[in-house]
Enzyme design. Structure first.
Site, PDB file in Angstrom:
ATOM      1  N   ASN A 108      27.770   4.670  23.689  1.00 23.54           N
ATOM      2  CA  ASN A 108      28.025   4.251  25.071  1.00 23.54           C
ATOM      3  C   ASN A 108      27.355   2.897  25.234  1.00 23.54           C
ATOM      4  O   ASN A 108      26.138   2.811  25.328  1.00 23.54           O
ATOM      5  CB  ASN A 108      27.429   5.290  26.046  1.00 23.54           C
ATOM      6  CG  ASN A 108      27.525   4.827  27.488  1.00 23.54           C
ATOM      7  OD1 ASN A 108      28.186   3.825  27.790  1.00 23.54           O
ATOM      8  ND2 ASN A 108      26.870   5.547  28.382  1.00 23.54           N
ATOM      9  N   TRP A 109      28.167   1.872  25.248  1.00 25.90           N
ATOM     10  CA  TRP A 109      27.608   0.507  25.307  1.00 25.90           C
ATOM     11  C   TRP A 109      27.052   0.166  26.690  1.00 25.90           C
ATOM     12  O   TRP A 109      26.365  -0.828  26.842  1.00 25.90           O
ATOM     13  CB  TRP A 109      28.676  -0.511  24.929  1.00 25.90           C
ATOM     14  CG  TRP A 109      29.090  -0.491  23.495  1.00 25.90           C
ATOM     15  CD1 TRP A 109      28.642   0.335  22.510  1.00 25.90           C
ATOM     16  CD2 TRP A 109      30.054  -1.363  22.869  1.00 25.90           C
ATOM     17  NE1 TRP A 109      29.264   0.046  21.319  1.00 25.90           N
ATOM     18  CE2 TRP A 109      30.132  -0.993  21.515  1.00 25.90           C
ATOM     19  CE3 TRP A 109      30.859  -2.406  23.329  1.00 25.90           C
ATOM     20  CZ2 TRP A 109      30.978  -1.639  20.609  1.00 25.90           C
ATOM     21  CZ3 TRP A 109      31.702  -3.041  22.445  1.00 25.90           C
ATOM     22  CH2 TRP A 109      31.764  -2.662  21.091  1.00 25.90           C
ATOM     23  N   LYS A 110      27.406   0.958  27.680  1.00 23.64           N
ATOM     24  CA  LYS A 110      26.993   0.659  29.069  1.00 23.64           C
ATOM     25  C   LYS A 110      27.423  -0.773  29.414  1.00 23.64           C
ATOM     26  O   LYS A 110      28.448  -1.243  28.911  1.00 23.64           O
ATOM     27  CB  LYS A 110      25.490   0.908  29.246  1.00 23.64           C
ATOM     28  CG  LYS A 110      25.099   2.313  28.745  1.00 23.64           C
ATOM     29  CD  LYS A 110      23.731   2.757  29.137  1.00 23.64           C
ATOM     30  CE  LYS A 110      23.477   4.161  28.590  1.00 23.64           C
ATOM     31  NZ  LYS A 110      22.195   4.709  29.008  1.00 23.64           N
TER      32      LYS A 110
ATOM     33  N   HIS B   4      28.443  10.092  34.043  1.00 22.37           N
ATOM     34  CA  HIS B   4      27.173   9.672  33.431  1.00 22.37           C
ATOM     35  C   HIS B   4      26.096   9.655  34.512  1.00 22.37           C
ATOM     36  O   HIS B   4      26.367   9.321  35.667  1.00 22.37           O
ATOM     37  CB  HIS B   4      27.328   8.291  32.787  1.00 22.37           C
ATOM     38  CG  HIS B   4      26.154   7.949  31.925  1.00 22.37           C
ATOM     39  ND1 HIS B   4      24.966   7.485  32.450  1.00 22.37           N
ATOM     40  CD2 HIS B   4      25.955   8.055  30.589  1.00 22.37           C
ATOM     41  CE1 HIS B   4      24.096   7.315  31.462  1.00 22.37           C
ATOM     42  NE2 HIS B   4      24.673   7.649  30.332  1.00 22.37           N
TER      43      HIS B   4
ATOM     44  N   GLU C 296      23.907   7.611  35.183  1.00 21.82           N
ATOM     45  CA  GLU C 296      23.756   6.323  35.873  1.00 21.82           C
ATOM     46  C   GLU C 296      24.801   6.184  36.981  1.00 21.82           C
ATOM     47  O   GLU C 296      24.537   5.590  38.028  1.00 21.82           O
ATOM     48  CB  GLU C 296      23.846   5.181  34.850  1.00 21.82           C
ATOM     49  CG  GLU C 296      22.565   5.140  34.001  1.00 21.82           C
ATOM     50  CD  GLU C 296      22.749   4.672  32.571  1.00 21.82           C
ATOM     51  OE1 GLU C 296      23.784   4.062  32.251  1.00 21.82           O
ATOM     52  OE2 GLU C 296      21.835   4.942  31.758  1.00 21.82           O
TER      53      GLU C 296
ATOM     54  N   GLU D  58      22.728  15.222  28.706  1.00 16.83           N
ATOM     55  CA  GLU D  58      21.868  14.040  28.681  1.00 16.83           C
ATOM     56  C   GLU D  58      20.746  14.215  29.707  1.00 16.83           C
ATOM     57  O   GLU D  58      20.942  13.902  30.898  1.00 16.83           O
ATOM     58  CB  GLU D  58      22.675  12.780  29.032  1.00 16.83           C
ATOM     59  CG  GLU D  58      23.798  12.485  28.071  1.00 16.83           C
ATOM     60  CD  GLU D  58      24.108  10.984  28.022  1.00 16.83           C
ATOM     61  OE1 GLU D  58      24.135  10.449  26.905  1.00 16.83           O
ATOM     62  OE2 GLU D  58      24.289  10.360  29.077  1.00 16.83           O
TER      63      GLU D  58
ATOM     64  N   GLY E 148      17.148   6.130  27.689  1.00 15.72           N
ATOM     65  CA  GLY E 148      16.582   4.787  27.668  1.00 15.72           C
ATOM     66  C   GLY E 148      15.067   4.758  27.749  1.00 15.72           C
ATOM     67  O   GLY E 148      14.471   3.707  27.954  1.00 15.72           O
TER      68      GLY E 148
ATOM     69  N   SER F 208      18.014   8.825  24.048  1.00 13.63           N
ATOM     70  CA  SER F 208      17.139   8.272  23.006  1.00 13.63           C
ATOM     71  C   SER F 208      17.410   8.869  21.632  1.00 13.63           C
ATOM     72  O   SER F 208      16.470   9.090  20.851  1.00 13.63           O
ATOM     73  CB  SER F 208      15.660   8.425  23.392  1.00 13.63           C
ATOM     74  OG  SER F 208      15.405   7.712  24.598  1.00 13.63           O
TER      75      SER F 208
ATOM     76  N   GLY G 227      23.153   5.478  23.485  1.00 16.95           N
ATOM     77  CA  GLY G 227      23.106   4.244  24.255  1.00 16.95           C
ATOM     78  C   GLY G 227      22.550   3.109  23.417  1.00 16.95           C
ATOM     79  O   GLY G 227      23.260   2.484  22.625  1.00 16.95           O
ATOM     80  N   GLY G 228      21.261   2.851  23.567  1.00 16.62           N
ATOM     81  CA  GLY G 228      20.626   1.699  22.927  1.00 16.62           C
ATOM     82  C   GLY G 228      20.923   1.559  21.439  1.00 16.62           C
ATOM     83  O   GLY G 228      21.254   0.468  20.953  1.00 16.62           O
TER      84      GLY G 228
HETATM   85  P1  13P Z   1      19.927   5.932  25.225  1.00 16.11           P
HETATM   86  O1  13P Z   1      20.424   6.355  23.872  1.00 16.11           O
HETATM   87  O2  13P Z   1      19.737   4.444  25.342  1.00 16.11           O
HETATM   88  O3  13P Z   1      18.755   6.727  25.666  1.00 16.11           O
HETATM   89  O4  13P Z   1      21.113   6.262  26.274  1.00 16.11           O
HETATM   90  C1  13P Z   1      21.696   7.509  26.256  1.00 16.11           C
HETATM   91  C2  13P Z   1      22.866   7.498  27.138  1.00 16.11           C
HETATM   92  O5  13P Z   1      22.746   7.373  28.350  1.00 16.11           O
HETATM   93  C3  13P Z   1      24.185   7.616  26.524  1.00 16.11           C
HETATM   94  O6  13P Z   1      25.176   7.818  27.469  1.00 16.11           O
END
Ligand code: 13P
Length: 248
Positions: free
Chosen positions: A9-11, A94, A96, A166, A172, A211, A232-233
């Site tokens: 997920n590149w956000k 998500h 967020e 999640e 994050g 994470s 994510g990251g």
């Molecule tokens: P991180 O891997 O950066 O913690 O993010 C997870 C995430 O929100 C994937 O959708």
């Protein structure tokens, strides 16, 4: 048997140049992986993904979708538009989006339904905040998030879902749920799916997100009810993403 899905997920990250480099590195770095691989890019870059990933083993998908089919919804992106660009998956709900765009369980459910009825597999995100975990409300929170979706779907549609657990406190932050903590919630979610039939519950993939990194991926993915990762990251760095794919 469920096939492991490793999804990035590149956000709200990337650029034409950075994406081209990242996708080329992932594409050339794949070799004989035993899992499905997906990148969920910002909508503006999905046509770039379609160009650069055509003919590869990497699928691409959106990060959100409208609950509406089409019409006067300025700024929204429909499921058929995502399909038009070759997407097979879309993330919905998500944390967020739930937190910053006030998406309710019911709205997320409508989005999942719209995606499924258009032929896209929604990756429905569920997860508790730190406060909810500390209050012992984890199961109650994720159950309500999932149940809102199940209530709108028939059995065939439920079979087409992907779920991502999640925990909000792990996103994050560098804090990961231990494999056992994640497994417990995944098993709980699968039990909830069981109400719709064992075959359905056994078919639906439940991903872990929060994470996930090369250092912890193998242990997490070894758990019986963890069917992949939503990353994510670490999905923004080809070496990390490839290492997670290789751990699957
Ligand atoms: P991180 O891997 O950066 O913690 O993010 C997870 C995430 O929100 C994937 O959708």
């Amino acid at each position: 048997m469920r096939r492991t899905l490793i999804a990035g997920n590149w956000k709200m990250n990337g650029s034409l140049a950075a994406n081209a480099a990242l996708l080329a590195e992932i594409r050339t770095g794949l070799s004989g992986q035993s899992c499905d691989v997906l990148v969920c890019a910002p909508a503006l870059y999905l046509s770039q993904c379609a160009d650069l990933l055509a003919g590869s083993d990497i699928a691409w998908g959106g990060q959100d979708v409208s609950m509406h089919a089409s019409g006067a919804y300025t700024g929204e992106i429909s499921a058929t538009m995502l399909l038009d660009l070759g997407c097979r998956f879309v993330i919905v709900g998500h944390s967020e989006r739930r937190a910053y765009h006030h998406e309710s369980n019911e709205l997320v459910a409508q989005k999942a339904k719209q995606a499924l009825s258009s032929g896209l597999a929604p990756i429905v995100c569920v997860g508790e905040t730190l406060e909810q975990r500390e209050l012992g409300q984890t199961n109650q929170v994720v159950a309500a998030q999932l149940q809102a979706v199940l209530d709108l779907l028939d059995d065939v549609a439920v079979s087409g879902l992907v779920i991502a657990y999640e925990p909000v406190w792990a996103i994050g932050t560098g804090k990961t749920a231990t494999p056992q903590m994640a497994q417990d919630v995944h098993a709980f979610l699968r039990k909830q799916l069981d109400n719709r039939g064992v075959e359905i519950a056994e078919k639906v993939r439940i991903l872990y997100g929060g994470s996930m990194k090369p250092e912890n991926a193998k242990e997490l993915l070894a758990m019986v009810d963890i069917d992949g990762g939503l990353i994510g990251g670490a999905a923004l760095k080809s070496s990390d993403f490839l290492a997670i794919i290789n751990a699957a």
